[in-house]
Design a protein around this motif. Structure first.
Motif, mmCIF file in Angstrom:
data_model
loop_
_atom_site.group_PDB
_atom_site.id
_atom_site.type_symbol
_atom_site.label_atom_id
_atom_site.label_comp_id
_atom_site.label_asym_id
_atom_site.label_seq_id
_atom_site.Cartn_x
_atom_site.Cartn_y
_atom_site.Cartn_z
ATOM 1 N N ARG A 1 4.750 35.123 12.937
ATOM 2 C CA ARG A 1 4.936 35.394 11.508
ATOM 3 C C ARG A 1 4.899 34.072 10.745
ATOM 4 N NH1 ARG A 1 7.541 39.251 14.115
ATOM 5 N NH2 ARG A 1 9.438 38.067 14.565
ATOM 6 N N ALA A 2 3.831 33.893 9.991
ATOM 7 C CA ALA A 2 3.619 32.645 9.278
ATOM 8 C C ALA A 2 4.473 32.588 8.022
ATOM 9 C CB ALA A 2 2.146 32.492 8.914
ATOM 10 N N ALA A 3 4.910 31.373 7.692
ATOM 11 C CA ALA A 3 5.780 31.204 6.532
ATOM 12 C C ALA A 3 5.081 31.516 5.223
ATOM 13 C CB ALA A 3 6.319 29.769 6.502
ATOM 14 N N HIS A 4 3.739 31.454 5.204
ATOM 15 C CA HIS A 4 3.045 31.699 3.940
ATOM 16 C C HIS A 4 3.156 33.156 3.489
ATOM 17 C CE1 HIS A 4 -0.259 33.520 6.216
ATOM 18 N NE2 HIS A 4 -0.390 32.418 6.919
ATOM 19 N N GLY A 5 3.384 34.080 4.435
ATOM 20 C CA GLY A 5 3.603 35.474 4.080
ATOM 21 C C GLY A 5 2.408 36.196 3.492
ATOM 22 N N ASP B 1 0.178 26.271 5.135
ATOM 23 C CA ASP B 1 0.844 27.402 4.491
ATOM 24 C C ASP B 1 0.692 27.340 2.981
ATOM 25 O OD1 ASP B 1 1.727 28.518 6.861
ATOM 26 O OD2 ASP B 1 3.655 27.489 6.833
ATOM 27 N N ARG C 1 -1.096 30.045 0.311
ATOM 28 C CA ARG C 1 -0.390 30.618 -0.841
ATOM 29 C C ARG C 1 -1.120 30.296 -2.140
ATOM 30 N NH1 ARG C 1 4.487 29.293 2.197
ATOM 31 N NH2 ARG C 1 4.451 27.195 1.309
ATOM 32 N N THR D 1 2.810 23.902 8.688
ATOM 33 C CA THR D 1 2.919 25.346 8.914
ATOM 34 C C THR D 1 4.159 25.658 9.732
ATOM 35 O OG1 THR D 1 1.727 27.313 9.679
ATOM 36 C CG2 THR D 1 1.536 25.343 11.031
ATOM 37 N N THR D 2 4.687 26.860 9.551
ATOM 38 C CA THR D 2 5.856 27.324 10.288
ATOM 39 C C THR D 2 5.612 28.750 10.760
ATOM 40 O OG1 THR D 2 7.374 25.934 8.999
ATOM 41 C CG2 THR D 2 8.338 27.822 10.161
ATOM 42 N N THR E 1 7.502 32.027 13.054
ATOM 43 C CA THR E 1 8.732 32.544 13.641
ATOM 44 C C THR E 1 8.436 33.796 14.447
ATOM 45 O OG1 THR E 1 9.226 33.879 11.686
ATOM 46 C CG2 THR E 1 10.124 31.639 11.742
ATOM 47 N N VAL F 1 11.688 29.319 16.176
ATOM 48 C CA VAL F 1 11.037 28.755 14.984
ATOM 49 C C VAL F 1 10.195 27.561 15.419
ATOM 50 C CG1 VAL F 1 11.352 27.710 12.719
ATOM 51 C CG2 VAL F 1 12.937 29.489 13.512
ATOM 52 N N THR G 1 7.628 24.638 13.884
ATOM 53 C CA THR G 1 7.118 23.951 12.701
ATOM 54 C C THR G 1 6.339 22.722 13.137
ATOM 55 O OG1 THR G 1 8.975 24.677 11.312
ATOM 56 C CG2 THR G 1 7.717 22.778 10.544
#
Length: 298
Positions: free
Chosen positions: A91-95, A138, A142, A244-245, A247, A286, A288
């Motif tokens: 699951r990328a932090a950019h959503g 990320d 966005r 990038t992050t 989870t 997590v 990163t």
């Protein structure tokens, strides 16, 4: 862009190539003990004979996804063949729904196709407004999703991938050039890349600033991917941290990595540029990593 391999040349055309052949192989002719060069008659005979293979490279075509939408289904498999599973499934932090975003900009997705109509390379990118550098990978995604007006002041490359069976043939450089051409045609003033250094995964405990200072014995950047971009004219801008992050649950990470994670803490993981942090109590891992901004002026 199309590169073809001719199996036979006409007698009218073949004459222009022998002088270039002689010039290119002048050293063997003058230094070798035995004769290695073909005479003009021998050269012409080979060039006009379809049974004699002229090259080991099959036909290559570069096209955008807008030109070849039928190849969209092959892109996920190409990415899976080269990228760590957690970068594709986590699951990328950019959503943002990245496949949907890329499909909405088919002219910015450059594909490399071989003579069998198989996808052997892809350079994926998105148009961005303004000249600011987003916060890594990320942030670029966005910013592209927020670019509802479709401005193309600059283009950000998200990934450049070559199939495993087609590596070490200069195709990554060909994709870089095709991506630059695509960005130029779209009206962008520059192409930016949050580069993921390929050999950094061999040194996950080394900080990115320290890694970026490493040099080869010839004074070039240590990392081959950074070095390739520099050779193609890219300028080093600086480090982006975080780039990038991702989870996931502990079970998901164990599946992606194919390794147990029996306690909380940091783990060096296959394909990771930095350690993974696991918290069993929160049932979460997590990851990163930082990246390196590079820029091509168009």
């Amino acid at each position: 862009m199309r590169v073809t391999v001719e199996t036979v040349l006409s007698t009218a055309d073949v004459g222009q190539f022998h002088p270039a052949y002689e010039a290119g192989f002048d050293a063997p002719r003058t230094r070798a003990a035995a004769r290695h060069l073909l005479t003009e008659d021998e050269f012409n005979t080979e060039m006009t004979d379809p049974r004699i293979k002229k090259s080991d490279k099959s036909e290559m075509t570069a096209a955008t996804l807008a030109e070849r939408p039928d190849l969209a289904a092959q892109v996920p498999g190409l990415l899976e063949s080269r990228w760590p599973a957690f970068l594709l499934a986590g699951r990328a932090a950019h959503g943002i729904n990245l496949p949907e975003l890329l499909l909405s900009h088919p002219g910015h997705q450059v594909l490399l196709i071989n003579g069998d109509n198989d996808l052997i390379g892809a350079a994926l990118s998105v148009p961005l407004p303004g000249e600011a550098y987003p916060t890594g990978w990320d942030g670029a995604i966005r910013a592209a999703a927020d670019n509802t007006e479709g401005r193309t002041d600059q283009v950000c490359a998200l990934s450049i991938t070559v199939a495993p069976e087609a590596t070490r043939k200069g195709l990554a450089g060909r994709l870089v050039q095709a991506l630059k051409q695509s960005a130029t045609q779209a009206g962008a003033r520059r192409l930016i890349l949050p580069v993921r250094p390929t050999r950094k995964a061999d040194y996950p405990l080394t900080t990115m600033p320290a890694y970026l200072n490493w040099r080869t014995e010839h004074g070039e950047m240590f990392d081959p991917w950074l070095r390739l971009h520099a050779r193609h004219g890219a300028e080093l801008v600086g480090i982006t941290d975080p780039a990038t992050t991702f989870t996931g649950t502990v079970a998901e990470w164990e599946k992606w990595l194919d390794m147990p994670l029996p306690q909380s803490g940091e783990y060096v993981i296959p394909g990771g540029l930095a350690p993974l942090t696991v918290n069993l109590a929160a049932d979460e891992g997590v990851y990163t990593e930082s990246g390196v901004w590079m820029r091509y002026r168009l």
